[in-house]
Write an enzyme that holds these catalytic residues in place. Structure first.
Site, PDB file in Angstrom:
ATOM      1  N   ASN A   1      -9.430 -14.019  15.355  1.00  0.00           N
ATOM      2  CA  ASN A   1      -9.823 -12.621  15.150  1.00  0.00           C
ATOM      3  C   ASN A   1     -11.247 -12.631  14.603  1.00  0.00           C
ATOM      4  O   ASN A   1     -11.474 -13.012  13.454  1.00  0.00           O
ATOM      5  CB  ASN A   1      -8.839 -11.988  14.153  1.00  0.00           C
ATOM      6  CG  ASN A   1      -9.247 -10.590  13.751  1.00  0.00           C
ATOM      7  OD1 ASN A   1     -10.186 -10.007  14.312  1.00  0.00           O
ATOM      8  ND2 ASN A   1      -8.543 -10.046  12.770  1.00  0.00           N
TER       9      ASN A   1
ATOM     10  N   HIS B 148      -3.280  -4.601  11.710  1.00  0.00           N
ATOM     11  CA  HIS B 148      -3.957  -5.534  10.805  1.00  0.00           C
ATOM     12  C   HIS B 148      -4.123  -4.883   9.434  1.00  0.00           C
ATOM     13  O   HIS B 148      -4.378  -3.685   9.338  1.00  0.00           O
ATOM     14  CB  HIS B 148      -5.327  -5.939  11.367  1.00  0.00           C
ATOM     15  CG  HIS B 148      -5.880  -7.143  10.665  1.00  0.00           C
ATOM     16  ND1 HIS B 148      -6.492  -7.046   9.443  1.00  0.00           N
ATOM     17  CD2 HIS B 148      -5.861  -8.458  10.992  1.00  0.00           C
ATOM     18  CE1 HIS B 148      -6.838  -8.269   9.047  1.00  0.00           C
ATOM     19  NE2 HIS B 148      -6.475  -9.141   9.975  1.00  0.00           N
TER      20      HIS B 148
ATOM     21  N   GLU C 127      -6.464  -4.898   7.434  1.00  0.00           N
ATOM     22  CA  GLU C 127      -7.761  -4.255   7.196  1.00  0.00           C
ATOM     23  C   GLU C 127      -7.770  -2.836   7.764  1.00  0.00           C
ATOM     24  O   GLU C 127      -8.642  -2.027   7.420  1.00  0.00           O
ATOM     25  CB  GLU C 127      -8.886  -5.130   7.765  1.00  0.00           C
ATOM     26  CG  GLU C 127      -9.108  -6.340   6.847  1.00  0.00           C
ATOM     27  CD  GLU C 127      -9.624  -7.592   7.534  1.00  0.00           C
ATOM     28  OE1 GLU C 127     -10.145  -7.509   8.652  1.00  0.00           O
ATOM     29  OE2 GLU C 127      -9.480  -8.673   6.928  1.00  0.00           O
TER      30      GLU C 127
ATOM     31  N   SER D 236      -6.358 -17.384   5.683  1.00  0.00           N
ATOM     32  CA  SER D 236      -7.007 -18.612   5.215  1.00  0.00           C
ATOM     33  C   SER D 236      -6.532 -19.872   5.935  1.00  0.00           C
ATOM     34  O   SER D 236      -6.386 -20.931   5.316  1.00  0.00           O
ATOM     35  CB  SER D 236      -6.860 -18.757   3.693  1.00  0.00           C
ATOM     36  OG  SER D 236      -7.564 -17.706   3.042  1.00  0.00           O
TER      37      SER D 236
ATOM     38  N   GLU E 225       0.768 -11.958   7.913  1.00  0.00           N
ATOM     39  CA  GLU E 225      -0.504 -12.187   7.218  1.00  0.00           C
ATOM     40  C   GLU E 225      -0.429 -11.566   5.820  1.00  0.00           C
ATOM     41  O   GLU E 225      -0.650 -10.362   5.663  1.00  0.00           O
ATOM     42  CB  GLU E 225      -1.661 -11.521   7.977  1.00  0.00           C
ATOM     43  CG  GLU E 225      -1.878 -12.062   9.366  1.00  0.00           C
ATOM     44  CD  GLU E 225      -3.332 -11.878   9.831  1.00  0.00           C
ATOM     45  OE1 GLU E 225      -3.934 -12.888  10.204  1.00  0.00           O
ATOM     46  OE2 GLU E 225      -3.854 -10.751   9.790  1.00  0.00           O
TER      47      GLU E 225
ATOM     48  N   LYS F  48     -13.134 -10.180  13.930  1.00  0.00           N
ATOM     49  CA  LYS F  48     -13.410  -9.027  13.038  1.00  0.00           C
ATOM     50  C   LYS F  48     -14.748  -8.396  13.402  1.00  0.00           C
ATOM     51  O   LYS F  48     -15.130  -8.387  14.577  1.00  0.00           O
ATOM     52  CB  LYS F  48     -13.317  -9.459  11.570  1.00  0.00           C
ATOM     53  CG  LYS F  48     -11.979 -10.166  11.287  1.00  0.00           C
ATOM     54  CD  LYS F  48     -11.653 -10.324   9.830  1.00  0.00           C
ATOM     55  CE  LYS F  48     -10.292 -11.010   9.679  1.00  0.00           C
ATOM     56  NZ  LYS F  48      -9.836 -11.107   8.316  1.00  0.00           N
TER      57      LYS F  48
ATOM     58  N   GLY G  53      -8.942 -14.188   3.797  1.00  0.00           N
ATOM     59  CA  GLY G  53     -10.321 -14.358   3.334  1.00  0.00           C
ATOM     60  C   GLY G  53     -10.449 -14.824   1.898  1.00  0.00           C
ATOM     61  O   GLY G  53     -11.521 -14.736   1.304  1.00  0.00           O
TER      62      GLY G  53
HETATM   63  P1  13P Z   1      -9.032 -15.380   7.336  1.00  0.00           P
HETATM   64  O1  13P Z   1      -8.615 -16.525   8.237  1.00  0.00           O
HETATM   65  O2  13P Z   1     -10.510 -15.210   7.256  1.00  0.00           O
HETATM   66  O3  13P Z   1      -8.326 -15.438   6.021  1.00  0.00           O
HETATM   67  O4  13P Z   1      -8.518 -14.029   8.070  1.00  0.00           O
HETATM   68  C1  13P Z   1      -7.211 -13.945   8.531  1.00  0.00           C
HETATM   69  C2  13P Z   1      -7.048 -12.722   9.337  1.00  0.00           C
HETATM   70  O5  13P Z   1      -7.159 -11.608   8.840  1.00  0.00           O
HETATM   71  C3  13P Z   1      -6.779 -12.878  10.776  1.00  0.00           C
HETATM   72  O6  13P Z   1      -6.413 -11.673  11.371  1.00  0.00           O
END
Ligand code: 13P
Length: 251
Positions: free
Chosen positions: A11, A96, A98, A210, A166, A13, A172
């Site tokens: 992803n 997601h 976010e 992560s 997740e 982002k 992150g």
């Molecule tokens: P990270 O791997 O940066 O922690 O992000 C995970 C994520 O949100 C994948 O959709």
């Protein structure tokens, strides 16, 4: 056909202009092998078409990071699943954290997006996960149960659905649940999907949060983990390749 395991999805982002996205896509397409699992990338909408073109007929799934629940309409700033399909996408992420927590999207909206994406012929990558506060309060399973009940699209199956766990506190942050926790949660998810959907036991389950080259092999070795959804490390093709290779052959 159900997706070949291990599934390694990146992803991207809100990262990537045209030139670096093209280079990243080319690097992934160069290491993707038809006999080794399923690899996919989820670039920003603005470069999605270019990524589709760079990948060409090589075995890389290209998907959107979100979609609306309607095929078209007066929804300024939104992208429909039909548009994603038209641009050459084969998949889309919905729910997601976010967007759930960052933008206040609720379970019902996520479920409608997922249903619309299936109807448009896209593979749905449905994300669920608890916040740190919920985790510390011992409410993880209560939250996951509510998210599954509210956002799983009716009639979905292994052909058109992947569920990604997740934990919000792992995204992150460099922190992850222990391998035992990941094993337990994915085992629970497997049983829940089997109970809730016809063919649900075959739905692929991803872990995200992560995932890095040094922890990928351990995570991917857990019995009910069929793959990983990678954020930050997917922006570096070398790291992403390492994670893809960590899944081992022939699983
Ligand atoms: P990270 O791997 O940066 O922690 O992000 C995970 C994520 O949100 C994948 O959709």
């Amino acid at each position: 056909m159900p997706l070949a395991r291990p599934i390694v999805f990146g992803n991207w982002k809100m990262y990537g202009l045209r030139a670096d996205s093209r280079a990243r896509a080319e690097a992934v397409a160069a290491f993707a092998r038809p006999d080794h699992g399923t690899v996919g990338v989820f670039p920003p909408f603005t470069v999605l078409r270019e990524v589709v073109e760079v990948v060409g007929d090589r075995p890389v799934v290209v998907g959107g990071q979100d979609c609306h629940d309607r095929p078209e309409g007066a929804f300024t700033g939104s992208i429909s699943p039909v548009m994603l399909r038209d641009a050459g996408a084969g998949a889309v992420i919905v729910g997601h954290s976010e967007r759930r927590h960052g933008l206040g999207e609720g379970d019902d909206f996520v479920r409608r997006k997922a249903a619309a994406a299936r109807a448009a012929g896209l593979l749905v990558v449905l994300c669920i996960g608890e916040t740190e506060e919920e985790y510390l309060a011992g409410r993880r399973y209560e939250v996951l149960d509510r998210q599954l009940a509210g956002s799983l699209p009716e009639g979905a199956g292994p052909e058109d659905l992947v569920v990604a766990y997740e934990p919000v506190w792992a995204i992150g942050t460099g922190r992850t649940p222990t391998l035992e926790e990941i094993r337990e949660i994915h085992g629970w998810l497997r049983r829940e999907l089997a109970r809730r959907l016809a063919g649900g036991a075959e739905v692929a389950l991803l872990y995200g949060g992560s995932v890095k080259p040094d922890n990928a092999a351990g995570i991917l070795a857990q019995p009910d983990v069929d793959g990983v959804l990678v954020g930050g490390a997917s922006l570096d093709p070398g790291q992403f390749r390492h994670i893809y290779e960590a899944g081992g052959a022939g699983r």
